[in-house]
Design a protein around this motif. Sequence first.
Motif, PDB file in Angstrom:
ATOM      1  N   LEU A   1     -59.338  16.179 -30.820  1.00  0.00           N
ATOM      2  CA  LEU A   1     -60.086  16.097 -29.571  1.00  0.00           C
ATOM      3  C   LEU A   1     -61.322  16.996 -29.638  1.00  0.00           C
ATOM      4  CD1 LEU A   1     -59.811  14.684 -26.867  1.00  0.00           C
ATOM      5  CD2 LEU A   1     -58.403  16.584 -26.070  1.00  0.00           C
ATOM      6  N   ALA A   2     -61.160  18.198 -30.174  1.00  0.00           N
ATOM      7  CA  ALA A   2     -62.269  19.157 -30.250  1.00  0.00           C
ATOM      8  C   ALA A   2     -63.394  18.620 -31.143  1.00  0.00           C
ATOM      9  CB  ALA A   2     -61.765  20.501 -30.770  1.00  0.00           C
ATOM     10  N   VAL A   3     -63.037  17.952 -32.225  1.00  0.00           N
ATOM     11  CA  VAL A   3     -64.066  17.364 -33.107  1.00  0.00           C
ATOM     12  C   VAL A   3     -64.826  16.278 -32.344  1.00  0.00           C
ATOM     13  CG1 VAL A   3     -64.425  15.965 -35.184  1.00  0.00           C
ATOM     14  CG2 VAL A   3     -62.853  17.921 -35.262  1.00  0.00           C
ATOM     15  N   GLU A   4     -64.084  15.444 -31.620  1.00  0.00           N
ATOM     16  CA  GLU A   4     -64.736  14.375 -30.842  1.00  0.00           C
ATOM     17  C   GLU A   4     -65.605  14.974 -29.737  1.00  0.00           C
ATOM     18  OE1 GLU A   4     -64.762  11.323 -31.833  1.00  0.00           O
ATOM     19  OE2 GLU A   4     -63.248  11.600 -33.386  1.00  0.00           O
ATOM     20  N   MET A   5     -65.114  16.054 -29.094  1.00  0.00           N
ATOM     21  CA  MET A   5     -65.896  16.717 -28.041  1.00  0.00           C
ATOM     22  C   MET A   5     -67.212  17.239 -28.599  1.00  0.00           C
ATOM     23  SD  MET A   5     -62.792  18.756 -26.157  1.00  0.00           S
ATOM     24  CE  MET A   5     -63.684  19.658 -24.903  1.00  0.00           C
ATOM     25  N   LYS A   6     -67.135  17.831 -29.787  1.00  0.00           N
ATOM     26  CA  LYS A   6     -68.343  18.365 -30.428  1.00  0.00           C
ATOM     27  C   LYS A   6     -69.363  17.241 -30.634  1.00  0.00           C
ATOM     28  CE  LYS A   6     -69.205  22.412 -32.052  1.00  0.00           C
ATOM     29  NZ  LYS A   6     -69.485  23.489 -31.129  1.00  0.00           N
TER      30      LYS A   6
ATOM     31  N   PRO B   1     -68.538  21.053 -24.244  1.00  0.00           N
ATOM     32  CA  PRO B   1     -68.151  22.422 -24.616  1.00  0.00           C
ATOM     33  C   PRO B   1     -66.648  22.586 -24.772  1.00  0.00           C
ATOM     34  CG  PRO B   1     -68.680  22.301 -22.285  1.00  0.00           C
ATOM     35  CD  PRO B   1     -68.955  20.926 -22.831  1.00  0.00           C
ATOM     36  N   TRP B   2     -66.234  23.481 -25.677  1.00  0.00           N
ATOM     37  CA  TRP B   2     -64.803  23.793 -25.883  1.00  0.00           C
ATOM     38  C   TRP B   2     -64.296  24.800 -24.844  1.00  0.00           C
ATOM     39  CZ3 TRP B   2     -64.994  24.806 -31.910  1.00  0.00           C
ATOM     40  CH2 TRP B   2     -65.105  23.582 -32.572  1.00  0.00           C
TER      41      TRP B   2
ATOM     42  N   PHE C   1     -61.070  29.916 -33.806  1.00  0.00           N
ATOM     43  CA  PHE C   1     -61.287  28.710 -32.999  1.00  0.00           C
ATOM     44  C   PHE C   1     -60.750  28.991 -31.602  1.00  0.00           C
ATOM     45  CE2 PHE C   1     -59.062  24.828 -31.406  1.00  0.00           C
ATOM     46  CZ  PHE C   1     -60.191  24.082 -31.074  1.00  0.00           C
ATOM     47  N   GLU C   2     -61.570  28.726 -30.579  1.00  0.00           N
ATOM     48  CA  GLU C   2     -61.154  28.980 -29.196  1.00  0.00           C
ATOM     49  C   GLU C   2     -61.411  27.735 -28.349  1.00  0.00           C
ATOM     50  OE1 GLU C   2     -61.801  33.723 -28.657  1.00  0.00           O
ATOM     51  OE2 GLU C   2     -63.445  32.427 -28.028  1.00  0.00           O
ATOM     52  N   ILE C   3     -60.443  27.416 -27.509  1.00  0.00           N
ATOM     53  CA  ILE C   3     -60.617  26.251 -26.623  1.00  0.00           C
ATOM     54  C   ILE C   3     -59.787  26.468 -25.353  1.00  0.00           C
ATOM     55  CG2 ILE C   3     -58.724  24.782 -27.519  1.00  0.00           C
ATOM     56  CD1 ILE C   3     -60.953  22.473 -27.517  1.00  0.00           C
ATOM     57  N   GLN C   4     -60.208  25.816 -24.297  1.00  0.00           N
ATOM     58  CA  GLN C   4     -59.613  26.010 -22.975  1.00  0.00           C
ATOM     59  C   GLN C   4     -59.612  24.696 -22.203  1.00  0.00           C
ATOM     60  OE1 GLN C   4     -61.957  28.983 -21.088  1.00  0.00           O
ATOM     61  NE2 GLN C   4     -60.227  29.984 -20.088  1.00  0.00           N
ATOM     62  N   HIS C   5     -58.795  24.646 -21.179  1.00  0.00           N
ATOM     63  CA  HIS C   5     -58.790  23.537 -20.226  1.00  0.00           C
ATOM     64  C   HIS C   5     -58.440  22.194 -20.863  1.00  0.00           C
ATOM     65  CE1 HIS C   5     -61.655  26.340 -17.958  1.00  0.00           C
ATOM     66  NE2 HIS C   5     -60.420  26.520 -17.527  1.00  0.00           N
TER      67      HIS C   5
ATOM     68  N   TRP D   1     -58.414  17.017 -39.542  1.00  0.00           N
ATOM     69  CA  TRP D   1     -58.899  17.559 -38.258  1.00  0.00           C
ATOM     70  C   TRP D   1     -58.942  19.083 -38.330  1.00  0.00           C
ATOM     71  CZ3 TRP D   1     -61.207  13.818 -36.209  1.00  0.00           C
ATOM     72  CH2 TRP D   1     -60.677  12.524 -36.223  1.00  0.00           C
ATOM     73  N   ALA D   2     -57.907  19.662 -38.938  1.00  0.00           N
ATOM     74  CA  ALA D   2     -57.871  21.127 -39.081  1.00  0.00           C
ATOM     75  C   ALA D   2     -59.038  21.582 -39.960  1.00  0.00           C
ATOM     76  CB  ALA D   2     -56.536  21.555 -39.685  1.00  0.00           C
ATOM     77  N   VAL D   3     -59.272  20.859 -41.055  1.00  0.00           N
ATOM     78  CA  VAL D   3     -60.365  21.242 -41.968  1.00  0.00           C
ATOM     79  C   VAL D   3     -61.714  21.128 -41.247  1.00  0.00           C
ATOM     80  CG1 VAL D   3     -61.538  20.681 -44.132  1.00  0.00           C
ATOM     81  CG2 VAL D   3     -59.038  20.616 -44.032  1.00  0.00           C
ATOM     82  N   LEU D   4     -61.895  20.057 -40.478  1.00  0.00           N
ATOM     83  CA  LEU D   4     -63.170  19.889 -39.758  1.00  0.00           C
ATOM     84  C   LEU D   4     -63.399  21.028 -38.772  1.00  0.00           C
ATOM     85  CD1 LEU D   4     -63.257  16.027 -39.177  1.00  0.00           C
ATOM     86  CD2 LEU D   4     -65.000  17.391 -40.348  1.00  0.00           C
ATOM     87  N   ILE D   5     -62.343  21.470 -38.101  1.00  0.00           N
ATOM     88  CA  ILE D   5     -62.496  22.593 -37.156  1.00  0.00           C
ATOM     89  C   ILE D   5     -62.996  23.829 -37.893  1.00  0.00           C
ATOM     90  CG2 ILE D   5     -61.186  24.260 -35.738  1.00  0.00           C
ATOM     91  CD1 ILE D   5     -61.825  21.627 -34.281  1.00  0.00           C
TER      92      ILE D   5
END
Length: 232
Positions: free
Chosen positions: A220-225, A230-231, A132-136, A114-118
């Motif tokens: 979660l961020a990979v799935e959101m993408k 949006p992150w 890498f930036e994410i919120q909420h 997951w870290a590598v994919l980000i």
Amino acid sequence: MVADASKDNEALVMSSDPDHPANLICELCRNFYRLGWVTGTGGGTSIKHNDHIYIAPSGVQKELMKPADMFVMDFPTRSYLRKPPVHKPSQCTPLFLAAFDRGAGCCIHTHSQWAVLITLLVERDFGKEACFEIQHLEQIKGIGKGRGKVGNLGYFDKLRIPIIENTAQEEDLTESLEKAMERYPDTYAVLVRRHGIYVWGDSVHKAKAQCESLDYIFQLAVEMKKLDLPWL
Ligand SMILES: CSCCC(=O)C(=O)COP(=O)(O)O
Ligand SMILES: [Zn+2]
């Protein structure tokens, strides 16, 4: 008097206390292996206890390590108090030391997919450090506000994790890791593109909790993408 590292100094790593750093590193790495964090000898964990740094050997299956495999370094002098003769210390040692120099009590390096994919999803911005930036997301509350600051990030805070470029040898990452730590003094983690992540904390408990929170957020961020969510 500094102990002679050529002697076994077994007392430094043999303890019936499950919370002894030599026991904890083995136990943590067994669990991290199941999470896919220290697969195929990659990744690892180091613990600072008072003036002693406990370091795993390099190139070994991290889930099979025993306390007797551990190196012990004297932090102030950077000399080894214990060196198991059959191994070399982890190539991640200078990176772990960079975290300990900034007050960490434990540093975890994972090769989590997951870290590598980000790191593949955040574009490389030449001349600028990628981040890498994410919120909420509720799990952001699992990450500390920063060194010397009390408490954790809040739901409305933005999580920022710098990304550095990979190098041919793990040790060669040290300079850019230290630069990222200076540029982002509040960060408890640095991602390494196409490689993984270094996560640290004041204690073993905090390093582990932050590593778990980040891995959850990355997944979660990979799935959101994939869902075009949006992150930020
Ligand atoms: C397939 S692992 C390549 C080296 C690496 O990235 C790593 O994290 C392991 O380093 P160590 O010296 O601790 O085995
Ligand atoms: Zn690595």
